[in-house]
Design a protein around this motif. Structure first.
Motif, PDB file in Angstrom:
ATOM      1  N   HIS A   1     -13.591   5.067  -3.758  1.00 45.59           N
ATOM      2  CA  HIS A   1     -14.238   5.965  -4.725  1.00 45.59           C
ATOM      3  C   HIS A   1     -13.275   7.084  -5.116  1.00 45.59           C
ATOM      4  CE1 HIS A   1     -16.998   8.997  -6.333  1.00 45.59           C
ATOM      5  NE2 HIS A   1     -17.906   8.042  -6.469  1.00 45.59           N
ATOM      6  N   LYS A   2     -12.588   7.654  -4.123  1.00 45.14           N
ATOM      7  CA  LYS A   2     -11.627   8.729  -4.391  1.00 45.14           C
ATOM      8  C   LYS A   2     -10.580   8.270  -5.396  1.00 45.14           C
ATOM      9  CE  LYS A   2      -7.771   9.721  -1.977  1.00 45.14           C
ATOM     10  NZ  LYS A   2      -6.965  10.107  -0.802  1.00 45.14           N
ATOM     11  N   TRP A   3      -9.976   7.117  -5.154  1.00 41.23           N
ATOM     12  CA  TRP A   3      -8.904   6.646  -6.031  1.00 41.23           C
ATOM     13  C   TRP A   3      -9.432   6.258  -7.406  1.00 41.23           C
ATOM     14  CZ3 TRP A   3      -4.473   8.351  -4.947  1.00 41.23           C
ATOM     15  CH2 TRP A   3      -4.069   8.524  -3.615  1.00 41.23           C
ATOM     16  N   PHE A   4     -10.592   5.607  -7.463  1.00 40.61           N
ATOM     17  CA  PHE A   4     -11.170   5.293  -8.775  1.00 40.61           C
ATOM     18  C   PHE A   4     -11.514   6.576  -9.525  1.00 40.61           C
ATOM     19  CE2 PHE A   4     -12.674   0.972  -7.070  1.00 40.61           C
ATOM     20  CZ  PHE A   4     -11.641   0.287  -7.690  1.00 40.61           C
ATOM     21  N   ASN A   5     -11.999   7.580  -8.808  1.00 39.82           N
ATOM     22  CA  ASN A   5     -12.339   8.864  -9.426  1.00 39.82           C
ATOM     23  C   ASN A   5     -11.083   9.516 -10.017  1.00 39.82           C
ATOM     24  OD1 ASN A   5     -14.087  10.962 -10.159  1.00 39.82           O
ATOM     25  ND2 ASN A   5     -13.793  12.040  -8.232  1.00 39.82           N
ATOM     26  N   LEU A   6     -10.008   9.535  -9.255  1.00 44.73           N
ATOM     27  CA  LEU A   6      -8.757  10.114  -9.744  1.00 44.73           C
ATOM     28  C   LEU A   6      -8.250   9.361 -10.974  1.00 44.73           C
ATOM     29  CD1 LEU A   6      -7.087  10.804  -6.299  1.00 44.73           C
ATOM     30  CD2 LEU A   6      -7.773  12.538  -7.970  1.00 44.73           C
ATOM     31  N   ALA A   7      -8.344   8.036 -10.941  1.00 48.92           N
ATOM     32  CA  ALA A   7      -7.912   7.229 -12.086  1.00 48.92           C
ATOM     33  C   ALA A   7      -8.777   7.509 -13.306  1.00 48.92           C
ATOM     34  CB  ALA A   7      -7.944   5.743 -11.723  1.00 48.92           C
ATOM     35  N   ALA A   8     -10.087   7.619 -13.092  1.00 50.54           N
ATOM     36  CA  ALA A   8     -11.008   7.883 -14.207  1.00 50.54           C
ATOM     37  C   ALA A   8     -10.732   9.245 -14.835  1.00 50.54           C
ATOM     38  CB  ALA A   8     -12.458   7.790 -13.733  1.00 50.54           C
ATOM     39  N   VAL A   9     -10.546  10.257 -14.003  1.00 51.36           N
ATOM     40  CA  VAL A   9     -10.267  11.607 -14.499  1.00 51.36           C
ATOM     41  C   VAL A   9      -8.960  11.623 -15.295  1.00 51.36           C
ATOM     42  CG1 VAL A   9      -9.627  13.945 -13.735  1.00 51.36           C
ATOM     43  CG2 VAL A   9     -11.607  12.807 -12.742  1.00 51.36           C
ATOM     44  N   ALA A  10      -8.009  10.786 -14.876  1.00 50.61           N
ATOM     45  CA  ALA A  10      -6.716  10.726 -15.556  1.00 50.61           C
ATOM     46  C   ALA A  10      -6.753   9.853 -16.813  1.00 50.61           C
ATOM     47  CB  ALA A  10      -5.653  10.208 -14.594  1.00 50.61           C
TER      48      ALA A  10
ATOM     49  N   VAL B   1       0.848  -1.202   0.000  1.00 48.17           N
ATOM     50  CA  VAL B   1       0.000   0.000   0.000  1.00 48.17           C
ATOM     51  C   VAL B   1       0.880   1.248   0.000  1.00 48.17           C
ATOM     52  CG1 VAL B   1      -1.675   1.340   1.333  1.00 48.17           C
ATOM     53  CG2 VAL B   1      -2.005  -1.118   1.018  1.00 48.17           C
ATOM     54  N   ALA B   2       1.938   1.245   0.791  1.00 52.48           N
ATOM     55  CA  ALA B   2       2.843   2.397   0.836  1.00 52.48           C
ATOM     56  C   ALA B   2       3.488   2.633  -0.527  1.00 52.48           C
ATOM     57  CB  ALA B   2       3.912   2.191   1.908  1.00 52.48           C
ATOM     58  N   THR B   3       3.856   1.548  -1.203  1.00 54.77           N
ATOM     59  CA  THR B   3       4.451   1.659  -2.539  1.00 54.77           C
ATOM     60  C   THR B   3       3.448   2.261  -3.518  1.00 54.77           C
ATOM     61  OG1 THR B   3       5.906  -0.216  -2.103  1.00 54.77           O
ATOM     62  CG2 THR B   3       5.552   0.348  -4.412  1.00 54.77           C
ATOM     63  N   CYS B   4       2.206   1.812  -3.447  1.00 54.65           N
ATOM     64  CA  CYS B   4       1.159   2.371  -4.315  1.00 54.65           C
ATOM     65  C   CYS B   4       0.930   3.845  -4.013  1.00 54.65           C
ATOM     66  CB  CYS B   4      -0.149   1.598  -4.171  1.00 54.65           C
ATOM     67  SG  CYS B   4      -0.190   0.062  -5.103  1.00 54.65           S
ATOM     68  N   LEU B   5       0.920   4.208  -2.747  1.00 52.60           N
ATOM     69  CA  LEU B   5       0.731   5.616  -2.380  1.00 52.60           C
ATOM     70  C   LEU B   5       1.876   6.477  -2.909  1.00 52.60           C
ATOM     71  CD1 LEU B   5      -0.667   5.278   1.242  1.00 52.60           C
ATOM     72  CD2 LEU B   5      -1.847   6.282  -0.725  1.00 52.60           C
ATOM     73  N   ALA B   6       3.100   5.963  -2.824  1.00 47.77           N
ATOM     74  CA  ALA B   6       4.245   6.703  -3.346  1.00 47.77           C
ATOM     75  C   ALA B   6       4.134   6.862  -4.858  1.00 47.77           C
ATOM     76  CB  ALA B   6       5.542   5.999  -2.969  1.00 47.77           C
ATOM     77  N   ALA B   7       3.730   5.801  -5.538  1.00 48.49           N
ATOM     78  CA  ALA B   7       3.566   5.863  -6.995  1.00 48.49           C
ATOM     79  C   ALA B   7       2.454   6.837  -7.372  1.00 48.49           C
ATOM     80  CB  ALA B   7       3.287   4.472  -7.550  1.00 48.49           C
ATOM     81  N   ALA B   8       1.368   6.821  -6.591  1.00 49.98           N
ATOM     82  CA  ALA B   8       0.267   7.752  -6.846  1.00 49.98           C
ATOM     83  C   ALA B   8       0.740   9.190  -6.652  1.00 49.98           C
ATOM     84  CB  ALA B   8      -0.916   7.436  -5.926  1.00 49.98           C
ATOM     85  N   SER B   9       1.562   9.412  -5.642  1.00 51.34           N
ATOM     86  CA  SER B   9       2.101  10.750  -5.401  1.00 51.34           C
ATOM     87  C   SER B   9       2.956  11.216  -6.569  1.00 51.34           C
ATOM     88  CB  SER B   9       2.933  10.776  -4.117  1.00 51.34           C
ATOM     89  OG  SER B   9       2.097  10.583  -3.001  1.00 51.34           O
ATOM     90  N   ALA B  10       3.566  10.258  -7.256  1.00 52.02           N
ATOM     91  CA  ALA B  10       4.394  10.582  -8.423  1.00 52.02           C
ATOM     92  C   ALA B  10       3.560  10.697  -9.696  1.00 52.02           C
ATOM     93  CB  ALA B  10       5.474   9.523  -8.602  1.00 52.02           C
ATOM     94  N   GLY B  11       2.233  10.500  -9.564  1.00 52.37           N
ATOM     95  CA  GLY B  11       1.348  10.668 -10.707  1.00 52.37           C
ATOM     96  C   GLY B  11       1.106   9.423 -11.538  1.00 52.37           C
ATOM     97  N   GLU B  12       1.457   8.255 -11.013  1.00 50.28           N
ATOM     98  CA  GLU B  12       1.229   7.013 -11.757  1.00 50.28           C
ATOM     99  C   GLU B  12      -0.250   6.645 -11.702  1.00 50.28           C
ATOM    100  OE1 GLU B  12       3.822   3.674 -11.209  1.00 50.28           O
ATOM    101  OE2 GLU B  12       5.517   5.001 -10.776  1.00 50.28           O
TER     102      GLU B  12
ATOM    103  N   TYR C   1      -3.297   4.808  -8.883  1.00 50.99           N
ATOM    104  CA  TYR C   1      -4.615   5.281  -8.435  1.00 50.99           C
ATOM    105  C   TYR C   1      -5.616   4.128  -8.493  1.00 50.99           C
ATOM    106  CZ  TYR C   1      -3.030  10.138  -9.531  1.00 50.99           C
ATOM    107  OH  TYR C   1      -2.386  11.338  -9.602  1.00 50.99           O
ATOM    108  N   PHE C   2      -5.611   3.438  -9.627  1.00 48.28           N
ATOM    109  CA  PHE C   2      -6.553   2.337  -9.811  1.00 48.28           C
ATOM    110  C   PHE C   2      -6.272   1.217  -8.805  1.00 48.28           C
ATOM    111  CE2 PHE C   2      -8.107  -1.587 -11.752  1.00 48.28           C
ATOM    112  CZ  PHE C   2      -9.405  -1.221 -12.046  1.00 48.28           C
ATOM    113  N   ASP C   3      -4.994   0.873  -8.626  1.00 49.79           N
ATOM    114  CA  ASP C   3      -4.630  -0.200  -7.685  1.00 49.79           C
ATOM    115  C   ASP C   3      -5.073   0.145  -6.268  1.00 49.79           C
ATOM    116  OD1 ASP C   3      -3.491  -1.558  -9.807  1.00 49.79           O
ATOM    117  OD2 ASP C   3      -1.430  -0.996  -9.294  1.00 49.79           O
ATOM    118  N   LEU C   4      -4.960   1.397  -5.882  1.00 49.15           N
ATOM    119  CA  LEU C   4      -5.426   1.811  -4.549  1.00 49.15           C
ATOM    120  C   LEU C   4      -6.943   1.711  -4.450  1.00 49.15           C
ATOM    121  CD1 LEU C   4      -2.982   4.771  -3.968  1.00 49.15           C
ATOM    122  CD2 LEU C   4      -3.192   2.749  -2.496  1.00 49.15           C
ATOM    123  N   GLY C   5      -7.645   2.066  -5.518  1.00 48.01           N
ATOM    124  CA  GLY C   5      -9.100   1.898  -5.528  1.00 48.01           C
ATOM    125  C   GLY C   5      -9.488   0.448  -5.315  1.00 48.01           C
TER     126      GLY C   5
END
Length: 97
Positions: free
Chosen positions: A48-57, A11-22, A26-30
């Motif tokens: 929902h937040k993470w899926f929303n961010l992934a969808a917008v991207a 989860v920490a790795t995914c959060l770091a990747a999300a912070s870098a804009g991957e 976002y989808f994996d966190l959702g």
């Protein structure tokens, strides 16, 4: 059920990747928050937040996953998820400035 250090790290790795804009992070966190996998608690607002961010991207499957999660949420929870997504975007905009 205890969370393993490996799950916390994932989860920490995914959060770091999300912070870098991957976008895939976002989808994996959702997925993690919607299913309670990879050490994340089930948290539909966060999912929902993470899926929303992934969808917008532009992540193709994210909008459908967001809709599926939203079916199990109240209007207040959806509003909270949207607020958190806006905060994430705003924080990224500030960091880039």
């Amino acid at each position: 059920m205890s969370v393993t250090p490996e799950a916390d790290l994932l989860v920490a790795t995914c959060l770091a990747a999300a912070s870098a804009g991957e976008i895939s992070a976002y989808f994996d966190l959702g997925v993690a928050y919607s299913t309670g996998s990879h050490g994340a608690p089930v948290d539909l607002v966060e999912a929902h937040k993470w899926f929303n961010l992934a969808a917008v991207a532009g992540y193709e499957d994210a909008a459908q996953c967001r809709a599926d999660v939203a079916e199990e949420m109240t209007a207040r929870e959806i509003a909270e998820a949207q607020r958190r997504a806006r905060e994430w975007i705003a924080a990224g905009s500030r960091a880039a400035a």
